[in-house]
Motif scaffolding. Structure first.
Motif, short mmCIF file in Angstrom:
data_model
loop_
_atom_site.label_atom_id
_atom_site.label_comp_id
_atom_site.label_asym_id
_atom_site.label_seq_id
_atom_site.Cartn_x
_atom_site.Cartn_y
_atom_site.Cartn_z
N ASP A 1 7.03 -3.81 -14.04
CA ASP A 1 5.35 -3.38 -13.54
C ASP A 1 4.71 -3.68 -12.98
OD1 ASP A 1 5.33 -5.70 -15.02
OD2 ASP A 1 3.53 -5.15 -16.74
N GLN A 2 5.33 -4.70 -12.22
CA GLN A 2 4.02 -5.08 -11.27
C GLN A 2 3.98 -4.09 -9.72
OE1 GLN A 2 2.57 -8.59 -10.33
NE2 GLN A 2 2.55 -7.89 -12.87
N PRO A 3 3.55 -4.05 -9.04
CA PRO A 3 3.23 -2.96 -7.92
C PRO A 3 4.13 -3.96 -6.60
CG PRO A 3 0.99 -4.24 -7.87
CD PRO A 3 1.65 -4.59 -9.21
N VAL A 4 4.57 -3.36 -5.50
CA VAL A 4 5.23 -4.38 -4.18
C VAL A 4 4.39 -4.98 -3.79
CG1 VAL A 4 4.77 -1.79 -2.84
CG2 VAL A 4 7.00 -3.13 -3.16
N TYR A 5 3.12 -5.05 -4.11
CA TYR A 5 1.85 -5.49 -2.84
C TYR A 5 2.03 -6.72 -4.03
CZ TYR A 5 -1.51 -3.19 -5.86
OH TYR A 5 -2.22 -2.96 -6.94
N LYS B 1 -2.92 5.32 -4.76
CA LYS B 1 -0.72 5.65 -3.50
C LYS B 1 -0.74 6.65 -3.24
CE LYS B 1 3.85 3.96 -4.17
NZ LYS B 1 4.54 5.04 -5.05
N GLU B 2 -0.61 6.84 -2.09
CA GLU B 2 0.43 7.36 -1.73
C GLU B 2 1.43 7.45 -0.14
OE1 GLU B 2 -2.78 9.44 0.99
OE2 GLU B 2 -4.49 9.68 -0.59
N GLY B 3 2.73 7.84 -0.96
CA GLY B 3 3.54 6.97 -0.53
C GLY B 3 3.84 6.26 -1.28
N LEU C 1 -7.04 -0.18 -2.64
CA LEU C 1 -7.60 -0.77 -3.83
C LEU C 1 -9.24 -0.92 -3.74
CD1 LEU C 1 -4.16 -1.66 -3.42
CD2 LEU C 1 -5.04 -4.08 -4.01
N THR C 2 -9.61 -0.94 -5.11
CA THR C 2 -10.99 -0.71 -5.18
C THR C 2 -11.52 -1.84 -5.99
OG1 THR C 2 -11.14 1.88 -4.98
CG2 THR C 2 -13.80 1.02 -6.28
N TYR D 1 -16.52 -1.96 -2.94
CA TYR D 1 -15.74 -2.72 -2.19
C TYR D 1 -14.07 -1.86 -1.92
CZ TYR D 1 -13.69 -5.67 1.69
OH TYR D 1 -12.88 -5.87 2.88
N GLN D 2 -13.08 -1.38 -0.96
CA GLN D 2 -12.60 -0.93 -0.60
C GLN D 2 -11.27 -1.69 0.40
OE1 GLN D 2 -12.46 3.74 -0.29
NE2 GLN D 2 -12.49 3.58 -2.54
N ILE D 3 -10.30 -1.69 0.11
CA ILE D 3 -9.06 -2.23 0.81
C ILE D 3 -7.69 -1.50 1.26
CG2 ILE D 3 -9.62 -4.92 1.01
CD1 ILE D 3 -7.46 -5.92 -0.35
N GLY D 4 -7.15 -1.51 2.17
CA GLY D 4 -5.75 0.11 2.10
C GLY D 4 -4.56 -1.01 2.73
N LEU D 5 -3.65 -0.95 2.25
CA LEU D 5 -2.68 -1.43 2.16
C LEU D 5 -1.39 -0.54 2.65
CD1 LEU D 5 -2.50 -3.44 -0.70
CD2 LEU D 5 -3.02 -4.70 1.22
N SER D 6 -1.42 -0.80 3.95
CA SER D 6 -0.10 0.31 4.03
C SER D 6 0.57 0.01 4.68
CB SER D 6 -0.62 0.74 5.39
OG SER D 6 -0.90 0.06 6.31
#
Length: 100
Positions: A22-26, A58-60, A65-66, A71-76
């Protein structure tokens, strides 16, 4: 036989810890050039204490993350060992390597 059991226990303890299903890859601890960032399934800590993640999109292999105050950060390009961190507010971008 006893030596084989000890060796098997040692090898098992030396294996990398897998994330729970249940943990996200990040999720984990990341060296992101300027600081060590820690992510869980529902918090983000840039070194100033954990902040709740209010929303994850999540997109691909990319995530937005909001946090509090929208405040938002992107993890790509998120993989098991690396990702890019992006502040949607400032445009700062860092290359991150997984620490654990």
């Amino acid at each position: 036989m006893r030596i084989q059991l000890i060796a098997a226990a040692f090898l098992a303890s030396a294996a990398p810890v897998a994330l729970a299903a249940d943990q996200p890859v990040y999720a984990g601890t990341w060296d992101c050039e300027v600081s060590t960032f820690i992510f869980t399934d529902n918090t983000y800590d840039s070194g100033e204490g954990p902040m709740p993640v209010e929303k994850v999109e999540k997109e691909g292999e990319n995530y937005i993350l909001t946090l509090d105050g929208d405040y938002q950060i992107g993890l790509s390009s998120v993989t098991d060992t690396s990702m890019q961190w992006l502040s949607m507010a400032s445009g700062d971008m860092f290359e991150c390597k997984r620490v654990e």
